[in-house]
Scaffold this motif. Sequence first.
Motif, PDB file in Angstrom:
ATOM      1  N   ASN A  39       0.869  -1.168   0.000  1.00 57.28           N
ATOM      2  CA  ASN A  39       0.000   0.000   0.000  1.00 57.28           C
ATOM      3  C   ASN A  39       0.907   1.219   0.000  1.00 57.28           C
ATOM      4  OD1 ASN A  39      -2.236   1.617   0.079  1.00 57.28           O
ATOM      5  ND2 ASN A  39      -2.551   1.417   2.265  1.00 57.28           N
ATOM      6  N   SER A  40       1.224   1.728  -1.186  1.00 63.67           N
ATOM      7  CA  SER A  40       2.188   2.807  -1.308  1.00 63.67           C
ATOM      8  C   SER A  40       1.688   3.864  -2.279  1.00 63.67           C
ATOM      9  CB  SER A  40       3.520   2.245  -1.805  1.00 63.67           C
ATOM     10  OG  SER A  40       4.380   3.270  -2.205  1.00 63.67           O
ATOM     11  N   HIS A  41       1.589   5.086  -1.787  1.00 64.21           N
ATOM     12  CA  HIS A  41       1.198   6.191  -2.668  1.00 64.21           C
ATOM     13  C   HIS A  41       2.251   6.410  -3.743  1.00 64.21           C
ATOM     14  CE1 HIS A  41      -2.203   7.297  -0.230  1.00 64.21           C
ATOM     15  NE2 HIS A  41      -1.443   7.283   0.841  1.00 64.21           N
ATOM     16  N   LEU A  42       3.510   6.214  -3.382  1.00 62.46           N
ATOM     17  CA  LEU A  42       4.593   6.417  -4.340  1.00 62.46           C
ATOM     18  C   LEU A  42       4.508   5.428  -5.494  1.00 62.46           C
ATOM     19  CD1 LEU A  42       7.180   7.950  -5.048  1.00 62.46           C
ATOM     20  CD2 LEU A  42       8.437   6.257  -3.706  1.00 62.46           C
ATOM     21  N   ILE A  43       4.310   4.153  -5.173  1.00 59.54           N
ATOM     22  CA  ILE A  43       4.226   3.141  -6.223  1.00 59.54           C
ATOM     23  C   ILE A  43       2.948   3.307  -7.035  1.00 59.54           C
ATOM     24  CG2 ILE A  43       4.110   0.662  -6.693  1.00 59.54           C
ATOM     25  CD1 ILE A  43       5.901   0.270  -4.230  1.00 59.54           C
ATOM     26  N   GLN A  44       1.865   3.712  -6.389  1.00 60.03           N
ATOM     27  CA  GLN A  44       0.627   3.946  -7.140  1.00 60.03           C
ATOM     28  C   GLN A  44       0.769   5.120  -8.099  1.00 60.03           C
ATOM     29  OE1 GLN A  44      -2.367   4.297  -4.107  1.00 60.03           O
ATOM     30  NE2 GLN A  44      -2.739   2.091  -4.052  1.00 60.03           N
ATOM     31  N   HIS A  63      11.041 -14.843  -6.588  1.00 57.69           N
ATOM     32  CA  HIS A  63      10.429 -14.459  -7.859  1.00 57.69           C
ATOM     33  C   HIS A  63       9.141 -15.226  -8.134  1.00 57.69           C
ATOM     34  CE1 HIS A  63      13.434 -11.632  -9.158  1.00 57.69           C
ATOM     35  NE2 HIS A  63      14.355 -12.472  -8.738  1.00 57.69           N
ATOM     36  N   THR A  64       8.871 -16.252  -7.344  1.00 58.11           N
ATOM     37  CA  THR A  64       7.636 -17.014  -7.531  1.00 58.11           C
ATOM     38  C   THR A  64       6.492 -16.438  -6.702  1.00 58.11           C
ATOM     39  OG1 THR A  64       8.195 -18.560  -5.767  1.00 58.11           O
ATOM     40  CG2 THR A  64       8.928 -19.121  -7.995  1.00 58.11           C
ATOM     41  N   GLN A  65       6.783 -15.464  -5.848  1.00 65.68           N
ATOM     42  CA  GLN A  65       5.768 -14.873  -4.994  1.00 65.68           C
ATOM     43  C   GLN A  65       4.969 -13.835  -5.767  1.00 65.68           C
ATOM     44  OE1 GLN A  65       5.419 -16.227  -1.982  1.00 65.68           O
ATOM     45  NE2 GLN A  65       7.141 -17.493  -2.509  1.00 65.68           N
ATOM     46  N   GLU A  66       3.745 -13.635  -5.336  1.00 62.72           N
ATOM     47  CA  GLU A  66       2.895 -12.639  -5.960  1.00 62.72           C
ATOM     48  C   GLU A  66       2.946 -11.368  -5.123  1.00 62.72           C
ATOM     49  OE1 GLU A  66      -1.480 -12.454  -8.013  1.00 62.72           O
ATOM     50  OE2 GLU A  66      -1.061 -14.039  -6.601  1.00 62.72           O
ATOM     51  N   ILE A  67       3.328 -10.272  -5.744  1.00 61.94           N
ATOM     52  CA  ILE A  67       3.380  -8.987  -5.072  1.00 61.94           C
ATOM     53  C   ILE A  67       2.448  -8.048  -5.811  1.00 61.94           C
ATOM     54  CG2 ILE A  67       4.829  -7.063  -4.365  1.00 61.94           C
ATOM     55  CD1 ILE A  67       7.173  -9.016  -4.263  1.00 61.94           C
ATOM     56  N   LEU A  68       1.435  -7.564  -5.095  1.00 60.82           N
ATOM     57  CA  LEU A  68       0.399  -6.734  -5.699  1.00 60.82           C
ATOM     58  C   LEU A  68       0.357  -5.363  -5.044  1.00 60.82           C
ATOM     59  CD1 LEU A  68      -2.416  -9.431  -5.635  1.00 60.82           C
ATOM     60  CD2 LEU A  68      -0.954  -8.854  -7.563  1.00 60.82           C
ATOM     61  N   ILE A  69      -0.278  -4.430  -5.714  1.00 66.82           N
ATOM     62  CA  ILE A  69      -0.490  -3.096  -5.168  1.00 66.82           C
ATOM     63  C   ILE A  69      -1.927  -3.017  -4.658  1.00 66.82           C
ATOM     64  CG2 ILE A  69      -0.498  -0.618  -5.662  1.00 66.82           C
ATOM     65  CD1 ILE A  69       2.244  -1.900  -5.877  1.00 66.82           C
ATOM     66  N   SER A  70      -2.101  -2.549  -3.445  1.00 67.68           N
ATOM     67  CA  SER A  70      -3.426  -2.415  -2.850  1.00 67.68           C
ATOM     68  C   SER A  70      -4.232  -1.339  -3.565  1.00 67.68           C
ATOM     69  CB  SER A  70      -3.299  -2.048  -1.373  1.00 67.68           C
ATOM     70  OG  SER A  70      -4.554  -1.736  -0.832  1.00 67.68           O
ATOM     71  N   THR A  71      -5.512  -1.582  -3.667  1.00 65.51           N
ATOM     72  CA  THR A  71      -6.413  -0.580  -4.227  1.00 65.51           C
ATOM     73  C   THR A  71      -7.210   0.114  -3.118  1.00 65.51           C
ATOM     74  OG1 THR A  71      -8.125  -2.242  -4.552  1.00 65.51           O
ATOM     75  CG2 THR A  71      -6.677  -1.800  -6.415  1.00 65.51           C
ATOM     76  N   LEU A  72      -6.909  -0.208  -1.857  1.00 63.68           N
ATOM     77  CA  LEU A  72      -7.665   0.342  -0.735  1.00 63.68           C
ATOM     78  C   LEU A  72      -7.191   1.730  -0.310  1.00 63.68           C
ATOM     79  CD1 LEU A  72      -8.000  -2.855   1.456  1.00 63.68           C
ATOM     80  CD2 LEU A  72      -9.663  -1.894  -0.141  1.00 63.68           C
ATOM     81  N   GLY A  73      -5.991   2.112  -0.693  1.00 69.70           N
ATOM     82  CA  GLY A  73      -5.479   3.440  -0.372  1.00 69.70           C
ATOM     83  C   GLY A  73      -5.425   3.704   1.116  1.00 69.70           C
ATOM     84  N   ASN A  74      -5.902   4.868   1.526  1.00 68.92           N
ATOM     85  CA  ASN A  74      -5.842   5.278   2.930  1.00 68.92           C
ATOM     86  C   ASN A  74      -6.735   4.436   3.836  1.00 68.92           C
ATOM     87  OD1 ASN A  74      -4.045   7.304   2.324  1.00 68.92           O
ATOM     88  ND2 ASN A  74      -5.640   8.844   2.047  1.00 68.92           N
ATOM     89  N   GLU A  75      -7.662   3.701   3.262  1.00 72.81           N
ATOM     90  CA  GLU A  75      -8.590   2.893   4.064  1.00 72.81           C
ATOM     91  C   GLU A  75      -7.980   1.558   4.508  1.00 72.81           C
ATOM     92  OE1 GLU A  75     -11.569   4.222   4.831  1.00 72.81           O
ATOM     93  OE2 GLU A  75     -10.912   5.963   3.677  1.00 72.81           O
ATOM     94  N   ALA A  76      -6.865   1.151   3.923  1.00 70.34           N
ATOM     95  CA  ALA A  76      -6.286  -0.165   4.192  1.00 70.34           C
ATOM     96  C   ALA A  76      -5.994  -0.424   5.672  1.00 70.34           C
ATOM     97  CB  ALA A  76      -5.037  -0.374   3.351  1.00 70.34           C
ATOM     98  N   GLY A  80      -7.924  -3.373   7.744  1.00 71.13           N
ATOM     99  CA  GLY A  80      -7.159  -4.506   8.272  1.00 71.13           C
ATOM    100  C   GLY A  80      -7.342  -4.669   9.766  1.00 71.13           C
ATOM    101  N   ALA A  81      -7.308  -3.552  10.488  1.00 72.70           N
ATOM    102  CA  ALA A  81      -7.504  -3.603  11.941  1.00 72.70           C
ATOM    103  C   ALA A  81      -8.912  -4.073  12.280  1.00 72.70           C
ATOM    104  CB  ALA A  81      -7.245  -2.227  12.544  1.00 72.70           C
ATOM    105  N   SER A  82      -9.892  -3.612  11.528  1.00 68.00           N
ATOM    106  CA  SER A  82     -11.279  -4.035  11.753  1.00 68.00           C
ATOM    107  C   SER A  82     -11.441  -5.521  11.513  1.00 68.00           C
ATOM    108  CB  SER A  82     -12.234  -3.260  10.839  1.00 68.00           C
ATOM    109  OG  SER A  82     -12.156  -1.892  11.086  1.00 68.00           O
ATOM    110  N   LEU A  83     -10.850  -6.013  10.443  1.00 71.14           N
ATOM    111  CA  LEU A  83     -10.940  -7.440  10.141  1.00 71.14           C
ATOM    112  C   LEU A  83     -10.318  -8.272  11.254  1.00 71.14           C
ATOM    113  CD1 LEU A  83     -11.591  -9.805   8.258  1.00 71.14           C
ATOM    114  CD2 LEU A  83      -9.385  -9.407   7.159  1.00 71.14           C
ATOM    115  N   LYS A  84      -9.166  -7.838  11.746  1.00 66.57           N
ATOM    116  CA  LYS A  84      -8.499  -8.562  12.828  1.00 66.57           C
ATOM    117  C   LYS A  84      -9.367  -8.592  14.081  1.00 66.57           C
ATOM    118  CE  LYS A  84      -5.034 -10.713  14.640  1.00 66.57           C
ATOM    119  NZ  LYS A  84      -4.928 -12.128  14.403  1.00 66.57           N
TER     120      LYS A  84
END
Length: 97
Positions: A39-44, A63-76, A80-84
Amino acid sequence: MVRKQNPTALGILDTYIRNLAIGLSNIIFFVNCEMIILNSHLIQSLPYLMPEIMKDIVLPITHTQEILISTLGNEAPILGASLKAIEEFFEILSAHG
């Protein structure tokens, strides 16, 4: 400054990419996770950084791992805390029920 090709900004960005790649390699190696979501504003705002980061990951197994960019932005973080909290609540309920 990066978009204007400022040499100082580009040098700082290169250091950021290299350090992030090393950190991700360590996380993947030690935690053995299947996926990492950043979750990075810079990478987005600079999407061309992701291939550079992936190129700099140092361990071949990472290199076999999946690395994605979050689309949740500031809400992430709050989501995440709510889910936990919800997961813990239901775990306590199931232990007592």
